[in-house]
Motif scaffolding. Structure first.
Motif, short mmCIF file in Angstrom:
data_model
loop_
_atom_site.label_atom_id
_atom_site.label_comp_id
_atom_site.label_asym_id
_atom_site.label_seq_id
_atom_site.Cartn_x
_atom_site.Cartn_y
_atom_site.Cartn_z
N ILE A 124 -42.70 54.69 -36.04
CA ILE A 124 -42.87 53.71 -37.12
C ILE A 124 -43.87 54.16 -38.20
O ILE A 124 -43.94 53.54 -39.26
N ILE A 136 -44.26 56.67 -40.47
CA ILE A 136 -43.85 57.00 -41.86
C ILE A 136 -43.22 55.78 -42.55
O ILE A 136 -43.63 55.41 -43.66
N PRO A 137 -42.22 55.12 -41.92
CA PRO A 137 -41.66 53.93 -42.60
C PRO A 137 -42.71 52.85 -42.89
O PRO A 137 -42.67 52.21 -43.93
N LEU A 138 -43.66 52.73 -41.97
CA LEU A 138 -44.69 51.70 -42.17
C LEU A 138 -45.62 52.07 -43.33
O LEU A 138 -45.98 51.21 -44.14
N GLN A 154 -44.77 53.91 -45.83
CA GLN A 154 -43.97 53.72 -47.04
C GLN A 154 -43.96 52.25 -47.43
O GLN A 154 -44.11 51.91 -48.61
N PHE A 155 -43.82 51.38 -46.43
CA PHE A 155 -43.80 49.93 -46.68
C PHE A 155 -45.14 49.47 -47.27
O PHE A 155 -45.19 48.68 -48.22
N PHE A 215 -45.16 51.13 -50.96
CA PHE A 215 -44.14 50.73 -51.94
C PHE A 215 -43.70 49.27 -51.85
O PHE A 215 -42.86 48.84 -52.62
N TYR A 216 -44.23 48.53 -50.92
CA TYR A 216 -43.95 47.09 -50.93
C TYR A 216 -45.25 46.31 -51.11
O TYR A 216 -45.43 45.63 -52.12
N TYR A 225 -48.53 47.43 -51.52
CA TYR A 225 -49.40 47.85 -52.63
C TYR A 225 -48.73 47.65 -53.99
O TYR A 225 -49.37 47.17 -54.93
N VAL A 226 -47.44 47.99 -54.05
CA VAL A 226 -46.73 47.85 -55.34
C VAL A 226 -46.74 46.39 -55.81
O VAL A 226 -47.02 46.10 -56.98
N THR A 267 -34.09 55.89 -41.92
CA THR A 267 -35.31 55.08 -41.79
C THR A 267 -35.06 53.74 -41.09
O THR A 267 -35.74 53.44 -40.11
N MET A 316 -36.51 52.83 -37.29
CA MET A 316 -37.36 51.65 -37.19
C MET A 316 -36.70 50.60 -36.28
O MET A 316 -37.38 49.98 -35.45
N SER A 360 -44.70 48.19 -61.73
CA SER A 360 -45.74 48.60 -60.79
C SER A 360 -45.28 49.82 -59.98
O SER A 360 -46.06 50.75 -59.75
N SER A 361 -44.01 49.82 -59.54
CA SER A 361 -43.48 50.99 -58.80
C SER A 361 -43.55 52.24 -59.66
O SER A 361 -43.93 53.31 -59.18
N VAL A 380 -47.08 53.45 -59.80
CA VAL A 380 -47.51 54.09 -58.55
C VAL A 380 -46.94 55.51 -58.48
O VAL A 380 -47.66 56.47 -58.16
N THR A 413 -36.97 55.62 -48.89
CA THR A 413 -37.20 55.79 -47.45
C THR A 413 -37.76 54.49 -46.87
O THR A 413 -38.80 54.50 -46.23
N PHE A 460 -37.29 50.75 -44.66
CA PHE A 460 -36.50 50.22 -43.54
C PHE A 460 -36.02 48.80 -43.78
O PHE A 460 -35.32 48.22 -42.95
#
Lengths: 311, 290
Positions: free
Chosen positions: A26, A28-30, A32-33, A36-37, A39-40, B102, B106, B139-140, B143, B161, B163
């Protein structure tokens, strides 16, 4: 005793190994989340309170200035008013015709009526074709080929094209959205209908239930959870649906074809020129999220509470 | 059986059948017209938009390859058709693989390990599907700019990437419904977690993985929005066709534009013809349909 300790140790080692494996899966996906989710979106909120400073090239805090502009635009800008109105119309038309027809078409396929396999493939086809290609074929067909036919049938009409005539532009964009958008909805509805227990349908038939009655009293209530999901997703789409305006007109979208989705999209494609608009767009996005989220949650609750029951 | 026959000829079904037939004709007509127009010359197309071509100019298709030049970097460079196809392949294959892998990995972690955190992750997926967040694109972009990956393939790969979304639920249901006998036998034989995952579980769900990847490949091959916003100087074929259609380049005629459109459609149509049963029926939120 030693055996028990040994087993416990093996068990502990296995648990430890499992945990490391779990973390590795988990991680890397975490990450990324988180970037990009979380923080973004967090950054998007902060951006809504900033302004781009061209001299220094950085964003500075300016309080609620962007929100004031958003509310001012909602109150007085004709373009924003037109965007709101068009977005709501697009949603209502999509729900009435798009969802309505998708349900009926799905029912036709589910009942395995004449040519159902062929129709299912054809309904799905626009979903796998690039929207750029679909728009290009449609655009030239409706504006270069069809006017020829219409002007021949009605001499003197001087029709210049569905996308060029001011009165037909918006309607044509809506038609295109519905016409090319059955695929995934039909797929999901047919999937849900295929899950209906045959014995219920057979019992209804024995009781003399007709096709229409079966659709209203059995099929629709049984697939209502799928309908609810798509209905809710579409509500969120009110703020994001561009009705393909950019594909049809580029950045020169006529004011009567603006939607909220396009209004917020247009400055994103202008490269660095749009940097100064990012905070305003973030503020508008935030306002939309705050408006749409409770609507989505309330509608969801209402649909679950008052919608037709599978019982 | 008799009942079924009665249903299939009901007035509702007849009306629906007719409406569907009209719909299919309305789909086929512009496509056939575009295909026919793609082999006309400019004058023939203007004067005779509905008739058969006076001369079948298949050379329009050759011209697409030679004349296609999409401006990038503020029009200081131009890239041709083959490079656009290359970009599309890199973009679609890379994003399709990562955006299938991904959620798969997950979902496996969440379905297999009954930790509290797994329940939280499952809840996060549902929550993000319900919560309609609007306007986070600026915002994306910021970043990606700040980490130096804006306008690169790596930046977009990183963005995709994730999930979240429907495919996580599809994989989760698949893993929950997959028989555990083989995995348990492998553990008893001394196999580790990685051996079980890569030698037992992934081969067992390879069909569903392939279907998800195929669906994602088609979506990314057609996607013009992400390249437009996140990598404008690395356009894909879909974006290139759009840009060329909107350039005021008179030498690139409308028949040539339609020819480029047909070439862009070809890979996806071939994939659809070969795999349409898999694309239309093999996937469900409840997992795999056998």
């Amino acid at each position: 005793m030693t055996e028990t300790v040994k087993r416990e140790r093996i068990c502990l080692k296995k648990k430890y190994k499992d945990l490391i494996f779990y973390i590795l899966l988990i991680a890397i996906p975490l990450a990324q989340f988180c970037i990009f989710y979380i923080y973004v979106n967090f950054n998007s909120v902060l951006l809504a309170f900033k302004r781009f400073d061209y001299d220094t090239g950085i964003y500075r805090y300016v309080g609620v200035e962007n929100f004031a502009r958003v509310f001012r635009d909602f109150a007085s800008s004709e373009l924003v008013s037109a965007s709101v109105k068009n977005s709501l119309i697009a949603y209502a038309v999509g729900l009435l015709f798009g969802t309505g027809l998708a349900l009926l078409f799905s029912y036709y396929i589910y009942k395995k009526s004449f040519g159902h396999k062929f129709f299912q493939v054809m309904l799905f086809l626009p979903s796998i074709v690039s929207s750029v290609a679909m728009v290009m074929m449609f655009k030239y067909f409706t504006d270069l080929a069809l006017p020829e036919v219409i002007n021949k049938i009605f001499p003197g009409s001087e029709f210049i094209g569905f996308l060029s005539e001011e009165n037909t532009r918006f309607g044509t964009l809506l038609f295109f959205c519905i016409w090319s958008g059955f695929g995934s909805n039909v797929l999901l509805y047919v999937g849900a209908m295929n899950g209906i227990n045959d014995s219920i349908v057979e019992a209804a038939h024995l009781d003399g239930c007709g096709t229409m009655r079966e659709f209203i009293s059995i099929t629709f209530p049984m697939i209502f959870p799928t309908f609810t999901t798509l209905f809710i997703v579409n509500i969120a789409g009110i703020a994001t649906n561009q009705i393909n305006a950019y594909l049809f007109y580029g950045l020169d979208v006529p004011p009567n074809c603006y939607t909220l989705g396009f209004y917020m999209f247009k400055d994103l494609v202008t490269g660095t020129a749009g940097l100064s608009e990012y905070p305003y767009l973030s503020a508008m996005g935030l306002v939309m999220t705050v408006v749409v989220t409770p609507i989505v949650l309330v509608v969801r609750k209402l649909l679950i509470k008052f919608g037709p029951s599978a019982e | 059986m008799i009942k079924k026959k009665k249903i299939s000829v009901s007035p509702l079904m007849i009306v629906l059948g007719v409406v569907l037939l009209i719909y299919v004709i309305s789909l086929i007509l512009p496509f056939c017209w575009a295909l026919m127009s793609s082999v006309k010359d400019r004058l023939d197309f203007t004067l005779n938009p509905f008739g058969l071509p006076e001369e079948w100019l298949f050379s329009n298709y050759g011209d697409v390859f030679s004349k296609f030049a999409v401006p990038i970097n503020n029009d200081t460079e131009r890239i041709g058709f083959f490079q656009l196809i290359g970009n599309s392949l890199i973009y679609a294959l890379g994003c399709a693989f990562l955006s299938a892998l991904t959620p798969c990995i997950m979902a496996y972690a969440v379905a297999k390990f009954d930790y509290k955190f797994s329940k939280i992750l499952y809840g996060v997926v549902i929550f993000t599907m319900i919560l309609p967040i609007v306007g986070s694109t600026p915002s994306s972009i910021n970043v990606l700019r700040s980490i130096g990956l804006y306008d690169t393939f790596w930046g977009v790969f990183l963005l995709k990437t994730h999930f979240l979304g429907t495919y996580f639920l599809v994989f989760h249901a698949t893993f929950k419904n997959t028989p555990k006998d083989y995995s348990e036998a492998a553990y008893i034989d001394g196999g580790g977690n990685f051996t079980v995952l890569f030698r037992i579980v992934i081969p067992m769900i390879r069909n569903i993985f392939f279907t998800v990847m195929l669906l994602q490949f088609v979506a990314f091959w057609n996607d013009f929005n992400t390249p437009l916003i996140y990598m404008p100087n690395n356009p894909t074929l879909a974006l290139g066709i759009y840009v060329m259609d909107n350039l005021n380049d008179n030498s690139f005629t409308i028949p040539m534009r339609l020819a480029s459109c047909m070439i862009g459609l070809l890979p996806v149509l071939v994939l659809f013809l070969v795999f349409h049963e898999r694309l239309l029926g093999k996937i469900s939120m409840g997992g795999l349909k056998e």
